[in-house]
Design a protein around this motif. Structure first.
Motif, PDB file in Angstrom:
ATOM      1  N   GLY A   7      12.176 -15.702  28.705  1.00 53.18           N
ATOM      2  CA  GLY A   7      11.490 -16.260  27.539  1.00 53.18           C
ATOM      3  C   GLY A   7      12.321 -17.291  26.800  1.00 53.18           C
ATOM      4  N   GLY A   8      13.566 -16.974  26.516  1.00 51.20           N
ATOM      5  CA  GLY A   8      14.420 -17.856  25.720  1.00 51.20           C
ATOM      6  C   GLY A   8      14.646 -19.201  26.372  1.00 51.20           C
ATOM      7  N   SER A   9      14.826 -19.206  27.677  1.00 50.02           N
ATOM      8  CA  SER A   9      15.088 -20.472  28.371  1.00 50.02           C
ATOM      9  C   SER A   9      13.881 -21.397  28.285  1.00 50.02           C
ATOM     10  CB  SER A   9      15.438 -20.200  29.838  1.00 50.02           C
ATOM     11  OG  SER A   9      14.358 -19.555  30.489  1.00 50.02           O
ATOM     12  N   VAL A  10      12.698 -20.824  28.432  1.00 48.45           N
ATOM     13  CA  VAL A  10      11.481 -21.647  28.397  1.00 48.45           C
ATOM     14  C   VAL A  10      11.265 -22.210  26.996  1.00 48.45           C
ATOM     15  CG1 VAL A  10       8.967 -21.545  28.595  1.00 48.45           C
ATOM     16  CG2 VAL A  10      10.385 -20.460  30.330  1.00 48.45           C
ATOM     17  N   ALA A  11      11.420 -21.346  25.977  1.00 47.50           N
ATOM     18  CA  ALA A  11      11.238 -21.812  24.603  1.00 47.50           C
ATOM     19  C   ALA A  11      12.259 -22.893  24.265  1.00 47.50           C
ATOM     20  CB  ALA A  11      11.364 -20.635  23.650  1.00 47.50           C
ATOM     21  N   ALA A  12      13.505 -22.662  24.644  1.00 46.13           N
ATOM     22  CA  ALA A  12      14.572 -23.612  24.324  1.00 46.13           C
ATOM     23  C   ALA A  12      14.290 -24.974  24.945  1.00 46.13           C
ATOM     24  CB  ALA A  12      15.907 -23.071  24.830  1.00 46.13           C
ATOM     25  N   LEU A  42      16.641 -24.215  32.282  1.00 49.54           N
ATOM     26  CA  LEU A  42      17.600 -24.704  31.280  1.00 49.54           C
ATOM     27  C   LEU A  42      18.151 -26.107  31.564  1.00 49.54           C
ATOM     28  CD1 LEU A  42      19.451 -21.347  30.535  1.00 49.54           C
ATOM     29  CD2 LEU A  42      18.089 -22.679  28.917  1.00 49.54           C
ATOM     30  N   PRO A  43      18.440 -26.462  32.832  1.00 53.57           N
ATOM     31  CA  PRO A  43      18.971 -27.811  33.061  1.00 53.57           C
ATOM     32  C   PRO A  43      18.045 -28.916  32.548  1.00 53.57           C
ATOM     33  CG  PRO A  43      19.283 -26.455  35.007  1.00 53.57           C
ATOM     34  CD  PRO A  43      18.427 -25.658  34.067  1.00 53.57           C
ATOM     35  N   VAL A  44      16.743 -28.666  32.563  1.00 56.73           N
ATOM     36  CA  VAL A  44      15.793 -29.680  32.063  1.00 56.73           C
ATOM     37  C   VAL A  44      16.014 -29.892  30.566  1.00 56.73           C
ATOM     38  CG1 VAL A  44      13.338 -30.233  31.779  1.00 56.73           C
ATOM     39  CG2 VAL A  44      14.116 -29.003  33.829  1.00 56.73           C
ATOM     40  N   GLY A  45      16.194 -28.799  29.839  1.00 56.91           N
ATOM     41  CA  GLY A  45      16.431 -28.918  28.402  1.00 56.91           C
ATOM     42  C   GLY A  45      17.803 -29.492  28.096  1.00 56.91           C
ATOM     43  N   GLU A  46      18.804 -29.062  28.854  1.00 54.76           N
ATOM     44  CA  GLU A  46      20.170 -29.527  28.592  1.00 54.76           C
ATOM     45  C   GLU A  46      20.307 -31.025  28.851  1.00 54.76           C
ATOM     46  OE1 GLU A  46      21.990 -26.335  31.004  1.00 54.76           O
ATOM     47  OE2 GLU A  46      23.234 -25.895  29.267  1.00 54.76           O
ATOM     48  N   LYS A  47      19.481 -31.509  29.752  1.00 51.03           N
ATOM     49  CA  LYS A  47      19.522 -32.940  30.071  1.00 51.03           C
ATOM     50  C   LYS A  47      19.113 -33.803  28.872  1.00 51.03           C
ATOM     51  CE  LYS A  47      18.185 -35.751  34.045  1.00 51.03           C
ATOM     52  NZ  LYS A  47      17.260 -35.844  35.172  1.00 51.03           N
ATOM     53  N   THR A  48      18.367 -33.240  27.942  1.00 54.51           N
ATOM     54  CA  THR A  48      17.947 -34.024  26.772  1.00 54.51           C
ATOM     55  C   THR A  48      19.119 -34.266  25.820  1.00 54.51           C
ATOM     56  OG1 THR A  48      17.426 -32.064  25.436  1.00 54.51           O
ATOM     57  CG2 THR A  48      15.653 -32.938  26.840  1.00 54.51           C
ATOM     58  N   GLY A  49      20.171 -33.455  25.963  1.00 52.47           N
ATOM     59  CA  GLY A  49      21.299 -33.564  25.033  1.00 52.47           C
ATOM     60  C   GLY A  49      21.046 -32.836  23.723  1.00 52.47           C
ATOM     61  N   ARG A  50      19.876 -32.262  23.578  1.00 53.11           N
ATOM     62  CA  ARG A  50      19.565 -31.563  22.320  1.00 53.11           C
ATOM     63  C   ARG A  50      19.625 -30.041  22.462  1.00 53.11           C
ATOM     64  NH1 ARG A  50      16.060 -35.976  22.458  1.00 53.11           N
ATOM     65  NH2 ARG A  50      14.480 -34.794  23.571  1.00 53.11           N
ATOM     66  N   LEU A  51      19.813 -29.573  23.674  1.00 51.33           N
ATOM     67  CA  LEU A  51      19.887 -28.130  23.898  1.00 51.33           C
ATOM     68  C   LEU A  51      21.313 -27.753  24.271  1.00 51.33           C
ATOM     69  CD1 LEU A  51      18.964 -25.258  24.545  1.00 51.33           C
ATOM     70  CD2 LEU A  51      18.073 -26.079  26.714  1.00 51.33           C
ATOM     71  N   LEU A  80      12.668 -30.595  24.540  1.00 51.12           N
ATOM     72  CA  LEU A  80      11.861 -31.723  25.018  1.00 51.12           C
ATOM     73  C   LEU A  80      11.011 -32.313  23.892  1.00 51.12           C
ATOM     74  CD1 LEU A  80      10.696 -30.329  28.495  1.00 51.12           C
ATOM     75  CD2 LEU A  80      12.253 -32.248  28.100  1.00 51.12           C
ATOM     76  N   ALA A  81      10.687 -31.466  22.911  1.00 48.31           N
ATOM     77  CA  ALA A  81       9.895 -31.949  21.770  1.00 48.31           C
ATOM     78  C   ALA A  81      10.770 -32.586  20.692  1.00 48.31           C
ATOM     79  CB  ALA A  81       9.100 -30.790  21.171  1.00 48.31           C
ATOM     80  N   GLY A  82      12.069 -32.666  20.944  1.00 50.84           N
ATOM     81  CA  GLY A  82      12.957 -33.343  20.004  1.00 50.84           C
ATOM     82  C   GLY A  82      13.715 -32.419  19.074  1.00 50.84           C
ATOM     83  N   ALA A  93       6.054 -21.817  22.087  1.00 51.50           N
ATOM     84  CA  ALA A  93       6.936 -22.948  21.768  1.00 51.50           C
ATOM     85  C   ALA A  93       6.123 -24.224  21.580  1.00 51.50           C
ATOM     86  CB  ALA A  93       7.979 -23.127  22.874  1.00 51.50           C
ATOM     87  N   GLU A  94       5.069 -24.382  22.367  1.00 52.52           N
ATOM     88  CA  GLU A  94       4.196 -25.556  22.181  1.00 52.52           C
ATOM     89  C   GLU A  94       3.573 -25.524  20.796  1.00 52.52           C
ATOM     90  OE1 GLU A  94       1.692 -27.108  25.007  1.00 52.52           O
ATOM     91  OE2 GLU A  94       3.400 -27.441  26.336  1.00 52.52           O
ATOM     92  N   LYS A  95       3.166 -24.346  20.388  1.00 53.64           N
ATOM     93  CA  LYS A  95       2.563 -24.199  19.064  1.00 53.64           C
ATOM     94  C   LYS A  95       3.592 -24.538  17.980  1.00 53.64           C
ATOM     95  CE  LYS A  95      -0.561 -22.369  16.156  1.00 53.64           C
ATOM     96  NZ  LYS A  95      -1.896 -22.941  15.945  1.00 53.64           N
ATOM     97  N   MET A  96       4.814 -24.034  18.153  1.00 55.83           N
ATOM     98  CA  MET A  96       5.869 -24.337  17.180  1.00 55.83           C
ATOM     99  C   MET A  96       6.096 -25.843  17.098  1.00 55.83           C
ATOM    100  SD  MET A  96       8.799 -21.483  18.017  1.00 55.83           S
ATOM    101  CE  MET A  96       9.961 -22.031  16.774  1.00 55.83           C
ATOM    102  N   ALA A  97       6.192 -26.464  18.265  1.00 52.25           N
ATOM    103  CA  ALA A  97       6.480 -27.897  18.297  1.00 52.25           C
ATOM    104  C   ALA A  97       5.347 -28.689  17.653  1.00 52.25           C
ATOM    105  CB  ALA A  97       6.699 -28.349  19.735  1.00 52.25           C
ATOM    106  N   SER A  98       4.115 -28.262  17.898  1.00 52.25           N
ATOM    107  CA  SER A  98       2.980 -29.035  17.373  1.00 52.25           C
ATOM    108  C   SER A  98       2.797 -28.798  15.873  1.00 52.25           C
ATOM    109  CB  SER A  98       1.708 -28.667  18.121  1.00 52.25           C
ATOM    110  OG  SER A  98       1.381 -27.318  17.868  1.00 52.25           O
ATOM    111  N   CYS A  99       3.134 -27.618  15.398  1.00 53.23           N
ATOM    112  CA  CYS A  99       2.934 -27.312  13.976  1.00 53.23           C
ATOM    113  C   CYS A  99       4.028 -27.894  13.100  1.00 53.23           C
ATOM    114  CB  CYS A  99       2.893 -25.809  13.754  1.00 53.23           C
ATOM    115  SG  CYS A  99       1.383 -25.074  14.332  1.00 53.23           S
ATOM    116  N   HIS A 100       5.259 -27.763  13.585  1.00 52.11           N
ATOM    117  CA  HIS A 100       6.380 -28.071  12.702  1.00 52.11           C
ATOM    118  C   HIS A 100       6.991 -29.443  12.966  1.00 52.11           C
ATOM    119  CE1 HIS A 100       6.140 -23.970  11.370  1.00 52.11           C
ATOM    120  NE2 HIS A 100       6.259 -23.541  12.601  1.00 52.11           N
ATOM    121  N   GLY A 101       6.738 -29.982  14.135  1.00 57.17           N
ATOM    122  CA  GLY A 101       7.425 -31.234  14.461  1.00 57.17           C
ATOM    123  C   GLY A 101       8.917 -31.011  14.458  1.00 57.17           C
ATOM    124  N   VAL A 102       9.668 -32.062  14.286  1.00 59.79           N
ATOM    125  CA  VAL A 102      11.127 -31.948  14.289  1.00 59.79           C
ATOM    126  C   VAL A 102      11.622 -31.801  12.863  1.00 59.79           C
ATOM    127  CG1 VAL A 102      13.274 -33.058  14.964  1.00 59.79           C
ATOM    128  CG2 VAL A 102      11.220 -33.363  16.336  1.00 59.79           C
TER     129      VAL A 102
END
Lengths: 171, 547
Positions: free
Chosen positions: B16-21, B233-242, B26-28, B538-547
């Protein structure tokens, strides 16, 4: 130098000399050889020249030499005749819990586990089991062969290709 | 490390944590993941190329002692369900089988990527048992599909699990052992088909396919098993934000005066240094034991019974695995030590059927040699009897002919099966251990009996097999699918989180792991559903709260 001191030094020198000649190790070496013979019989590979027991120098491992040596001596004492040692009879009795010596029954399971583990983690053991073996170390050769000659090969050895960069360079 | 601030702090890097992270990164969002275990390096830490590989488990030495099972006596009258291949204890205690490290228990899972069947989300309204989920299969279906694409799931469509498109990869071929059993099944009118696996069956997104070494449980060296450290996780880490911080354990969650999480107290397990992490949102993804343990330990003003626990359900309704496996020998060597670990499954019994005499579903699967008997030494040591030539001949004749067929069922949620804090025993970091009290009831034992009978029938129909013995959850607990200890629901009085995994009681605290599952999915493995719920939340969090 007193006569007593002289005799002491002389005895020490004699012991050191015997040790240097290998005489000091002979008893231990004999014990280890007897243990190995018994272990080979234990896993049914008396036809193979494999060393299954290599004593370590520390902790429980060093104690094992004494325990296993006692088992090997016990079997030689009680199951030998003019033809030789009847290991099969001993193992049959051991399997039926008919061996009454407490040290022997205490350490026998441990000895069996060590013998089996030593043999069946070796290529010799893998061959007997029909196991194709763990990945080989010559990964690059294998990788090239797979690319060119054996594209359908699915042996786990190919898993190692990623490892060449770190672990095996450390070796 | 100095006190730091993030948009989201995630505790646990497993399914769960890896997917949410990754989704939030990816959402910034600026995301920190705390992981109490190591970051394993397959090249350095996994042992397939070593001579005694079968006795080396890279994960077990790094699992901290945080959980005490309470011994209890299983229901009487079912002694025939006892394990015969291990010494059978008279008392049974919960054992939490997991891995700790970046990737969590996906490091050692066998790659099963199952959707839950649609009816599993409405057990109460359809069958009058357990509870209904607050979400439906149809709502989750697009997220299931997205996760399957990310993981490169290999599988074959099945009418029980409606889907809009084929699996991203074709199924793995059945092993020779499973092909034999499939013939037996077909004689009984049953269908044993390929399992649905997050193990690549062909090259996919720059990753190599499986080489069928069957080492999934000891760590995949090829990278074809889609564990979280490889596929997510590598997908998220590649953004530099995870940022993933291994060897760091969260010890307490702190609230501010408005009742929101303000910070988390963390501890570097290498240096022993404590520090605070501040984040706008905190996501607990430490699993169905560690997550409620942290919530209970974080009791404070306003939450004397533990954080987010106004319902009183934190730690309750723990469900473990109900499994029974029959180990047997084929009459010929079939290289059962090779292949994917669980290559086939039979879904004919997965739908609850009151006409069977017992209205709860289960899955039957065939796995060739189980992972703990994969190598010749383990087989010779634990299965081959006796000494001498007879022993050798047994190994020569039967190694590679050994296989297991097993049944796995869900355990119903029961409030009595629960964890609390052990006031007398603490973990290495001073936090009380979990005291886990789970007991089997007559229903669980009836299920075990039903599964055992079906497995036996299948072996009889297959023919040419010799039964060696059985492993059973009746006396030996190995909970790999522990779920349910902070269940999701619509109402705050009978659930801990809402449909998007947000705690009813604390608006910026989320739970995204097995804890939130209200039921166990009729024997299907839970990891894909955990990931799917996390992705949706996580999609819901990203869409509701933005960055």
């Amino acid at each position: 130098m007193t006569r007593r001191a002289f005799l002491g030094y002389a005895l020490l020198a004699l012991c050191s000399f015997k040790t240097l000649l290998g005489c000091g190790r002979s008893r231990t070496a004999d014990t280890i050889e007897r243990i190995n013979v018994m272990m080979r019989h234990m896993v049914g590979v008396e036809d193979r020249d494999v060393a299954l027991f290599r004593p370590a120098e520390s902790g429980l491992e060093s104690q094992k030499t004494a325990w296993y040596g006692e088992i090997a001596d016990y079997v030689v004492r009680h199951y030998a005749d003019q033809v030789g040692v009847d290991y099969e009879r001993f193992f049959t009795q051991a399997a039926n819990h008919q061996v009454k010596n407490p040290t022997v029954s205490f350490a026998l399971d441990m000895m069996r586990a060590d013998a089996i583990t030593a043999f069946y983690t070796s290529p010799e053991g893998w061959r007997i089991a029909g196991y194709q073996g763990p990945p080989v170390k010559s990964t690059w050769v294998h990788f090239i062969l797979r690319k060119t000659v054996y594209p359908s090969c699915n042996l786990p050895c190919h898993a190692l290709i990623d490892r060449m960069s770190s672990k095996h360079q450390d070796d | 490390m100095r006190d730091a601030e993030y948009d989201a702090l995630i505790i646990g890097s497993g399914a769960g944590g890896s997917v949410a992270a990754t989704r939030l990164a990816l959402a910034g969002w600026k995301v920190l993941v705390l992981e109490q275990g190591l970051r394993f390096d397959p090249a350095r830490d996994y042992h397939l190329d070593e001579r005694d590989w079968e006795f080396k488990d890279p994960f077990v030495p790094h699992i901290p002692d945080t959980c005490n099972g309470v011994p209890s006596r299983p229901p009487s009258g079912f002694d025939h369900l006892r394990s015969t291949l291990e010494s059978s204890p008279s008392l049974r205690a919960f054992h939490y089988a997991r891995a700790c490290g970046v990737g969590g228990s996906t490091l050692r899972y066998q790659g099963e990527a199952h959707r839950f069947p649609p009816y599993a989300f409405s057990m109460k309204s359809r069958y009058g048992m357990d509870v209904d989920w607050p979400v439906t299969y149809e709502e989750l279906a697009p997220f299931y599909a997205e996760m399957e694409v990310r993981l490169g799931v290999a599988g074959e469509s099945h009418p029980l699990f409606p889907r809009a498109s084929p699996y991203p990869n074709p199924p793995h071929p059945l092993s020779p052992a499973s092909r034999r059993i499939a013939v037996g099944c077909s004689r009984m009118g049953l269908h044993l088909g390929p399992n649905t696996l997050a193990i690549l069956s062909r090259p996919y997104r720059n990753r190599r396919p499986c080489v069928y070494c069957k080492m999934c449980c000891r760590g995949c060296m090829v990278g074809d098993k889609s564990s979280a450290d490889v596929a997510i996780l590598p997908v998220g880490e590649k953004t530099g934000r995870l940022h993933v911080r291994p060897q760091t354990v969260a010890t307490r969650i702190k609230l501010n005066k408005t009742g929101r999480v303000s910070s988390v107290l963390a501890l570097d397990t290498e240096t022993g240094q404590e520090f605070l992490v501040r984040a706008d949102a905190v996501i607990l993804s430490a699993g169905a034991i560690e997550t409620p343990r942290l919530l209970l330990h974080s009791a404070q003003s306003g939450f004397p019974q533990g954080l987010a626990n106004r319902s009183g359900l934190v730690g309750k309704n723990l469900m473990e695995n109900i499994y029974i496996g029959l180990l047997f020998l084929f009459d010929e060597k079939l290289e059962t030590y090779k292949g994917v670990p669980i290559d086939s499954r039979l879904l004919d019994f997965v739908k609850p059927d009151p006409d069977r005499g017992f209205p709860r579903g289960f899955v039957i699967a065939s796995m060739g040699a189980p992972d703990y008997l994969q190598g010749p030494a383990a087989f010779a040591l634990w299965i081959a009897p006796g000494y001498g030539r007879a022993h050798r001949q047994f190994v020569e004749k039967h190694y590679g002919a050994h296989a297991m067929i097993y049944g796995i069922a869900e355990q119903g949620p029961r409030e009595g099966n629960a964890l609390t804090l052990d006031s007398e025993d603490k973990d290495p970091w001073g936090v009380p251990k979990a005291r886990v009290d789970t007991r089997l009831n007559i229903e669980d034992c009836t299920l075990l009996e039903l599964m055992r009978r079906q497995c036996s029938h299948i072996l009889e129909a297959t023919g040419g097999t010799t039964l060696l013995g059985q492993y059973s959850a009746y006396d030996i607990s190995r909970a790999t699918h522990a779920v349910g200890t902070a269940r999701m629901g619509t109402h705050e009085e009978d659930s801990v989180v809402d449909t998007f995994c947000r705690c009813h009681d604390i608006p910026n605290l989320y739970i995204m792991d097995g804890s939130v599952l209200p039921t166990q999915g009729c024997g299907c493995s839970p990891s894909l559903t955990i990931q799917t719920l996390a992705l949706r939340a996580a999609e819901k969090m990203a869409s509701c709260h933005g960055v």
